[in-house]
Motif scaffolding. Structure first.
Motif, PDB file in Angstrom:
ATOM      1  N   LEU A   1       0.829  -1.215   0.000  1.00  0.00           N
ATOM      2  CA  LEU A   1       0.000   0.000   0.000  1.00  0.00           C
ATOM      3  C   LEU A   1       0.859   1.258   0.000  1.00  0.00           C
ATOM      4  N   LYS A   2       1.998   1.194   0.675  1.00  0.00           N
ATOM      5  CA  LYS A   2       2.900   2.360   0.650  1.00  0.00           C
ATOM      6  C   LYS A   2       3.414   2.584  -0.766  1.00  0.00           C
ATOM      7  N   SER A   3       3.756   1.487  -1.459  1.00  0.00           N
ATOM      8  CA  SER A   3       4.228   1.629  -2.847  1.00  0.00           C
ATOM      9  C   SER A   3       3.128   2.237  -3.703  1.00  0.00           C
ATOM     10  N   PHE A   4       1.888   1.822  -3.442  1.00  0.00           N
ATOM     11  CA  PHE A   4       0.754   2.357  -4.208  1.00  0.00           C
ATOM     12  C   PHE A   4       0.648   3.877  -3.992  1.00  0.00           C
ATOM     13  N   ILE A   5       0.749   4.309  -2.744  1.00  0.00           N
ATOM     14  CA  ILE A   5       0.618   5.748  -2.459  1.00  0.00           C
ATOM     15  C   ILE A   5       1.770   6.521  -3.113  1.00  0.00           C
ATOM     16  N   LEU A   6       2.957   5.950  -3.011  1.00  0.00           N
ATOM     17  CA  LEU A   6       4.120   6.597  -3.635  1.00  0.00           C
ATOM     18  C   LEU A   6       3.908   6.710  -5.154  1.00  0.00           C
ATOM     19  N   ALA A   7       3.393   5.644  -5.742  1.00  0.00           N
ATOM     20  CA  ALA A   7       3.171   5.658  -7.195  1.00  0.00           C
ATOM     21  C   ALA A   7       2.147   6.728  -7.568  1.00  0.00           C
ATOM     22  N   MET A   8       1.098   6.860  -6.774  1.00  0.00           N
ATOM     23  CA  MET A   8       0.056   7.856  -7.084  1.00  0.00           C
ATOM     24  C   MET A   8       0.589   9.273  -6.889  1.00  0.00           C
ATOM     25  N   LEU A   9       1.384   9.447  -5.845  1.00  0.00           N
ATOM     26  CA  LEU A   9       1.945  10.773  -5.567  1.00  0.00           C
ATOM     27  C   LEU A   9       2.851  11.227  -6.712  1.00  0.00           C
ATOM     28  N   THR A  10       3.607  10.289  -7.244  1.00  0.00           N
ATOM     29  CA  THR A  10       4.595  10.658  -8.261  1.00  0.00           C
ATOM     30  C   THR A  10       4.057  10.478  -9.692  1.00  0.00           C
ATOM     31  N   HIS A  11       2.852   9.940  -9.827  1.00  0.00           N
ATOM     32  CA  HIS A  11       2.246   9.779 -11.160  1.00  0.00           C
ATOM     33  C   HIS A  11       0.802  10.296 -11.111  1.00  0.00           C
ATOM     34  N   PRO A  12       0.647  11.608 -10.928  1.00  0.00           N
ATOM     35  CA  PRO A  12      -0.709  12.158 -10.729  1.00  0.00           C
ATOM     36  C   PRO A  12      -1.649  11.893 -11.902  1.00  0.00           C
TER      37      PRO A  12
END
Ligand code: HEM
Length: 497
Positions: A288-299
């Motif tokens: 889930l942390k990877s998911f949040i990081l991915a969303m933050l950096t790929h808006p």
């Protein structure tokens, strides 16, 4: 025949050095990248190493991993001892660390009976409730604390099989579980304690410099004992009082109560219950942390997923598990997240219980076998630009492609008889949390003191067992055009979840 086999060559690998016997062939961090490169250097997808007398096989290829760990699973399904965990902290109650055999089998079967298709709808329904109360409602109050809140929520979901009432914030057992399992995943890594590489060090006296690992081990053991006993006993008490909700413990004990060896089985149930909420929560949190990081950096990807959620769910109700099959773009994001940063990049070690011959190579008995999940999911021929986060690679005409390796079902959760038995619950959990978050919140950069957005570059801890994103800051802002507080009204409060 046996003699003939032993004359066969070992798979390619680094030369053995007579004195250090390749101690240094085992990197302490980023082993998955190292072995992927080593494979290229030797022109082989299967590598053999020996570190301090322990034979090791690295498999950088999916078909080979399946050949060995699945087709030959009858003798590729044991686990090696991990000095700090199995010999010093002496964690013998959890079947993830048990060698292959009947004792492992009886625990695993008990676990699988609970996580069967039959129970899945109930487990999902409870997870939805916990996500709404423990995650979404808390985020409204603490928009900066998403990763911590996720961790607490996942740990609460894991305690759920005990039927134990969980406080929304600062539940003492959730805190203890979090601390203990965090430490456990560190002490299991070869890099943290030298004793994991040189097991003989476990016999040095407690007072000697360098024996600090023994104190850590004692503390972990104390906490583990508490975690195994406390929630179980609380549930037993609730059963006596007639107040226990249906859960793994009540359901399993009920099923076993007429067995002749009930007492023994009850001990297994206690150990299995602790396994459920314990050993593997870090994996789900990391995903889930990877998911949040991915969303933050790929808006852009985040916005597309939000549009899809709005089209399917609208703005006047919350996400439910029945929505999940109608969200192909979100599905592509989950698959890409699991591929982009494989949670357990080297899977978990298997061990052979018989010698074998594969592709003309001799594989000894007792050989530790690592499937390199990272190498499999970052194979340039299958996934061009493997370091890029591109959910679109899983889509064709707005639908999920069925002609591409699917990280949700392949490699991420391991192989053969040891394959993750929690995948059935981990997968819906990833979807439900991801969909619930994006439906109600925008994940945006946190601001620095001058009010400028903090730029985050995705980076991962160079861990050996779990590949976790390095700490990053972000903020969860309720999305415009919907009454987030109103939607969560029934879930905000202070009662246990
Ligand atoms: C995204 C989350 C998760 C990932 C990536 C993951 C991955 C894995 C992997 C790679 C293994 C080793 C498989 C092998 O040796 O071939 C494993 C084992 C295991 N997992 Fe998971 N897991 C996750 C979540 C869970 C959850 C939620 C549970 C429990 C509810 C769970 C329970 C277990 C257990 C008990 C084992 C040991 C199985 C055995 O040794 O027989 N896992 N997991």
């Amino acid at each position: 025949n046996q003699q003939k086999r032993r004359l066969l060559p070992l798979p390619p690998g680094p030369r053995r050095w007579p004195i250090v016997k390749n101690t240094f062939a085992v990197p302490l961090t980023n082993a998955h990248v190292h072995y992927q490169e080593l494979g290229k250097k030797f022109g082989s997808k299967i590598l053999f190493l020996e570190a301090l007398g322990r034979p090791m096989l690295i498999v950088n290829d999916l078909d080979m991993a399946r050949d060995l760990l699945e087709k030959r699973s009858a003798f590729y399904s044991s686990r090696p001892s991990m000095t700090m965990i199995t010999d010093i902290v002496k964690i013998r109650e959890w079947f993830s660390f048990m060698p292959y055999g009947d004792y492992w089998r009886v625990h695993r079967r008990m676990f699988q009976q609970h996580f069967s298709e039959k129970h899945l709808p109930y487990i999902e329904e409870r997870a939805v409730g916990l996500i709404r109360k423990g995650l979404l409602a808390n985020l409204l109050e603490f928009p900066d604390g998403v990763t911590e809140i996720i961790r607490k929520c996942v740990y609460s979901i894991r305690l759920e099989p005990m039927g134990y009432p969980i406080q929304r914030q600062n539940d003492p057992l959730v805190n203890l579980a979090e601390e203990t399992f965090g430490v456990m995943s560190i002490i299991a890594s070869p890099g943290k304690y030298f004793v994991n590489i040189v097991p003989a060090l476990q016999h040095i006296p407690d007072w000697m410099p360098g024996a600090g690992f023994k104190e850590v081990a004692k503390e972990v053991r104390r906490n583990v004992d508490k975690l195994i006993a406390e929630p179980f006993e609380a549930t037993m008490q609730m059963m006596t009082d007639g107040t226990a909700p249906p859960c793994f413990v009540t359901e399993t004990l009920e099923r076993l109560k007429s067995n002749k060896d009930y007492e023994v089985q009850a001990v297994y149930a206690k150990q299995t219950a602790a396994m459920i909420f314990g050993a593997v929560s870090e994996t789900t949190v990391t995903g889930l942390k990877s998911f949040i990081l991915a969303m933050l950096t790929h808006p852009d990807a985040m916005r597309k997923a939000q549009q899809e959620l709005d089209d399917v769910i609208g703005t006047d109700r919350l996400v439910d598990s029945s929505d999940i099959p109608h969200l192909p773009y979100l599905s592509a994001i989950i698959k890409e997240t699991l591929r982009w940063n494989p949670i357990t990049p080297m899977c978990a070690p298997h061990q052979t219980t018989e010698e074998d011959v594969y592709m003309g190579y001799y594989i000894p008995k007792g050989c530790i076998v690592f499937a390199n999940t990272y190498a499999i999911l970052h194979d340039e021929e299958v996934f061009p630009g493997p370091e890029e986060f591109q959910p679109e690679r899983f889509l064709k005409d707005g639908k999920i492609r069925d002609d591409i390796l699917d990280p949700e079902f392949v490699a991420t959760f391991g192989f053969g008889r040891r394959i993750c038995p929690g995948a059935r619950i981990a997968r819906p959990l990833l979807y439900l949390v991801a969909a619930s978050l994006l439906h109600l919140f925008d994940i945006v950069p946190a601001l620095d003191r001058d009010g400028n957005p903090i730029k985050v570059i995705p980076q991962f801890k160079q861990a050996a067992i779990i590949s976790e994103p390095l700490p990053f800051q972000c903020k969860m802002i309720p999305r415009k055009g919907r009454d987030v507080e109103g939607l969560l009204k029934g879930y905000i409060g202070t009662d246990p979840i």
